[in-house]
Design a protein around this motif. Structure first.
Motif, short mmCIF file in Angstrom:
data_model
loop_
_atom_site.label_atom_id
_atom_site.label_comp_id
_atom_site.label_asym_id
_atom_site.label_seq_id
_atom_site.Cartn_x
_atom_site.Cartn_y
_atom_site.Cartn_z
N THR A 1 22.51 20.56 -0.37
CA THR A 1 21.79 20.87 -1.61
C THR A 1 22.00 19.73 -2.61
OG1 THR A 1 22.24 23.21 -1.24
CG2 THR A 1 21.54 22.58 -3.46
N GLY A 2 20.91 19.27 -3.20
CA GLY A 2 21.03 18.19 -4.19
C GLY A 2 20.77 16.82 -3.62
N ASP A 3 20.77 16.68 -2.28
CA ASP A 3 20.46 15.39 -1.68
C ASP A 3 19.04 14.98 -2.08
OD1 ASP A 3 22.84 15.04 -0.44
OD2 ASP A 3 22.17 15.65 1.56
N GLU A 4 18.88 13.71 -2.44
CA GLU A 4 17.53 13.23 -2.78
C GLU A 4 17.03 12.27 -1.71
OE1 GLU A 4 15.27 11.60 -6.71
OE2 GLU A 4 16.76 10.26 -5.83
N LEU A 5 15.89 12.62 -1.11
CA LEU A 5 15.26 11.75 -0.12
C LEU A 5 14.17 10.95 -0.82
CD1 LEU A 5 14.95 14.40 2.70
CD2 LEU A 5 16.46 12.41 2.73
N VAL A 6 14.22 9.64 -0.64
CA VAL A 6 13.17 8.78 -1.18
C VAL A 6 12.30 8.33 -0.02
CG1 VAL A 6 12.66 6.76 -2.60
CG2 VAL A 6 14.82 8.00 -2.90
N ALA B 1 0.81 -1.21 0.00
CA ALA B 1 0.00 0.00 0.00
C ALA B 1 0.85 1.28 0.00
CB ALA B 1 -0.93 -0.01 1.21
N LEU B 2 2.17 1.15 0.13
CA LEU B 2 3.01 2.35 0.27
C LEU B 2 3.16 3.09 -1.05
CD1 LEU B 2 5.80 1.00 2.63
CD2 LEU B 2 3.75 2.28 3.22
N ARG B 3 3.18 4.42 -0.95
CA ARG B 3 3.34 5.28 -2.12
C ARG B 3 4.72 5.92 -2.07
NH1 ARG B 3 2.05 10.73 -2.59
NH2 ARG B 3 1.03 10.72 -0.56
N GLU B 4 5.45 5.89 -3.20
CA GLU B 4 6.80 6.44 -3.22
C GLU B 4 6.75 7.94 -3.52
OE1 GLU B 4 9.88 4.17 -5.38
OE2 GLU B 4 10.65 6.13 -6.00
N HIS B 5 7.60 8.69 -2.82
CA HIS B 5 7.64 10.13 -2.99
C HIS B 5 9.11 10.57 -2.90
CE1 HIS B 5 6.81 14.36 -2.45
NE2 HIS B 5 7.35 14.36 -1.24
N ARG B 6 9.55 11.36 -3.87
CA ARG B 6 10.96 11.78 -3.87
C ARG B 6 11.07 13.28 -3.69
NH1 ARG B 6 14.71 8.05 -6.55
NH2 ARG B 6 13.60 6.07 -6.69
N TYR B 7 12.06 13.70 -2.96
CA TYR B 7 12.26 15.14 -2.75
C TYR B 7 13.75 15.45 -2.86
CZ TYR B 7 11.64 19.86 -1.03
OH TYR B 7 11.61 21.23 -0.93
N THR B 8 14.11 16.41 -3.74
CA THR B 8 15.51 16.84 -3.88
C THR B 8 15.67 18.21 -3.21
OG1 THR B 8 15.66 15.65 -5.96
CG2 THR B 8 17.37 17.28 -5.50
N LEU B 9 16.65 18.31 -2.34
CA LEU B 9 16.84 19.55 -1.59
C LEU B 9 17.41 20.67 -2.45
CD1 LEU B 9 16.48 17.76 1.01
CD2 LEU B 9 17.84 19.54 2.09
N GLN B 10 16.75 21.81 -2.40
CA GLN B 10 17.25 23.00 -3.10
C GLN B 10 18.14 23.78 -2.13
OE1 GLN B 10 16.21 23.18 -6.38
NE2 GLN B 10 15.23 21.24 -5.83
N ARG B 11 18.73 24.86 -2.65
CA ARG B 11 19.59 25.70 -1.81
C ARG B 11 18.85 26.18 -0.58
NH1 ARG B 11 24.34 28.27 -3.17
NH2 ARG B 11 23.75 30.11 -1.96
N ASN B 12 19.55 26.18 0.54
CA ASN B 12 19.02 26.70 1.81
C ASN B 12 17.79 25.95 2.31
OD1 ASN B 12 21.03 28.71 1.86
ND2 ASN B 12 19.79 29.98 0.48
N GLN B 13 17.58 24.74 1.83
CA GLN B 13 16.46 23.96 2.35
C GLN B 13 16.96 22.95 3.38
OE1 GLN B 13 14.25 22.28 -0.94
NE2 GLN B 13 12.87 24.07 -0.90
N SER B 14 16.04 22.48 4.21
CA SER B 14 16.39 21.49 5.23
C SER B 14 15.35 20.38 5.21
CB SER B 14 16.43 22.15 6.60
OG SER B 14 15.13 22.62 6.92
#
Ligand SMILES: [Zn+2]
Length: 439
Positions: free
Chosen positions: A112-117, A67-80
């Motif tokens: 910056t640029g790290d991708e969280l899955v 049932a899990l849904r995948e979601h990806r987020y790449t960090l932009q400058r100055n994001q946490s």
């Protein structure tokens, strides 16, 4: 399979033991590719991995909840992390719980640029989050009511799998193309040229029809090729010189001792044949040469390498700067004193490198740059090689070798080299028949 000779493996290196076991067990040896074209022939032997690595690979992908849904987020400058978790249910509480975990920094020190899955439940809650920090290191966060604090944050390291591969081919157009054609990486090609650089000038001395065989490592993560590892053995067959040169990598206790031939002689020499990447040799060592500037007959006691002004000049061997300064005729020049009775001389420099008189230099250090100071009609390096003060032709003088295999390692090396040597010879059709008898 006939009775094989008994070897003492315990004292040998780990790699020797693994390779040895694999090679002796004929059933695990598979020939995966065999193709012949006009320009080269390729024989690749791929040896399977130790089984413990397969076990590790199976341990991944432990999330089986459909049932899990995948979601990806790449960090932009100055994001946490808080930016990445926006939109996730109860994210304020989630951030607070991550912050108090002992491994919180895996996910709070982001760049910056790290991708969280992320994998989210139907309710939009975070079930799992991954960050690939390096190709072999992944940070993982899991939420689960059964865990302490309902959360686990941990690191997972992936094994780099190494396969040992053999390839061989002919030199056709160029050395580079020839080796690349059998699937070796540019790095491996450079390494091969390096191993033989004391014996052969790969740019100028290889001829069409010369043959090579290499046994080298290919490295994988999760079955994906990530690059070549070390060259374990190589054979170079210089047909035009009727000469075959073997090279066996030898290490002890994790330290690379060098590449040696089957007799345990070091392929590395105490001196480089040419202390410069030159354009051409403009004057050779000779008696009674007509000197273009002095306009008289004189001996030429060295070699002139023509090269553009500013081309780096290397120390031909380890030594000490015995003299650095100006000399009539020589212009800016350097004398290096090497172990015992050897001296090398470098003339006409445009400027010196960083090494002062009296300082030690290592083979390959840049000691100066090509120029035309002193008596010179064009930019070139005038290079002399002296033994006990007597000039010798730098292009033909016999160099002393590097240290051979030490006496205490001779037995181990002989086993290792013998094993690799028998593998190298499998590309020879007549020898292959013999080898087949043992399988
Ligand atoms: Zn000269």
């Amino acid at each position: 399979m006939p009775q094989l000779p008994h070897f003492r493996i315990a004292s040998a290196s780990k790699r020797l033991a693994i390779l040895f076991a694999l090679l002796l067990s004929a059933s695990v040896l598979s020939q995966t590719a065999h193709a012949t074209t006009d320009s080269y022939q390729r024989v690749s032997l791929e040896l399977p991995e130790p089984s413990r690595i397969d076990t590790l690979v199976q341990n991944e992908n432990t999330i089986e909840q459909p049932a899990l849904r995948e979601h990806r987020y790449t960090l932009q400058r100055n994001q946490s992390l808080s930016h990445a978790l926006q939109g996730i249910a109860d994210n304020g509480n989630l951030l607070w719980r991550i912050g108090r975990h002992e491994n919180a920094h895996y996910f709070t020190r982001l760049r910056t640029g790290d991708e969280l899955v992320m994998w989210l439940t139907e309710d939009g809650e975070l079930a799992r989050m991954e960050l690939n920090r390096t190709p072999t290191l992944t940070y993982i966060l899991e939420t689960n009511d059964e865990l302490a604090d309902g959360m686990a944050i941990y690191a997972e390291r992936k094994e780099v799998k190494t396969r040992i591969v053999m390839a061989s081919g002919d030199i056709s157009d160029s050395f580079y193309l020839g080796v690349q054609a059998v699937g070796a990486s540019p790095r491996t090609i450079m390494n091969l040229a390096d191993i033989y650089s004391w014996e052969v000038d790969f740019v100028r001395e290889l001829r069409e029809g010369d043959e090579f065989t290499i046994i080298y490592e290919r490295r994988y993560i999760d079955g994906e090729y990530i690059g070549d590892g070390a060259i374990l053995a190589a054979q170079l067959n210089l047909k035009h010189r009727n000469r075959t040169i073997n090279a066996f990598r030898f290490e002890q206790d994790g330290e690379l001792l060098g590449y040696f031939n089957e007799n345990g002689d070091n392929l590395r020499k105490a001196f480089m044949r040419n202390p410069i990447n030159y354009t051409r040799i403009s004057s050779r060592f000779q008696r009674g040469r007509y000197h273009p500037v002095l306009q008289e007959i004189r001996d030429h006691k060295g070699v002139d390498y023509a090269a553009p002004t500013g081309t780096p000049i290397y120390a031909a061997g380890d030594g000490t700067v015995k003299f650095r300064g100006w000399g009539r005729g020589y212009g800016n020049y350097i004398i290096l004193q090497h172990a015992g009775r050897y001296e090398t001389v470098y003339g006409h420099m445009s400027r010196f490198g960083k090494f002062q008189q009296g300082q030690r230099v290592k083979q390959g250090d840049v000691i100066g740059y090509v120029g035309m100071t002193g008596l010179a009609t064009g930019p070139h390096l005038h290079y002399e090689f002296r033994i006990n003060g007597v000039h010798h032709d730098p292009l033909t003088v016999e160099f002393p070798g590097g240290d051979p295999v030490a006496a205490e390692h001779k037995t181990t090396f002989a086993q290792w080299a013998g094993l690799l040597n028998s593998q190298l010879r499998r590309t020879d059709p007549e020898v292959t028949q013999l080898a087949t008898l043992f399988e």
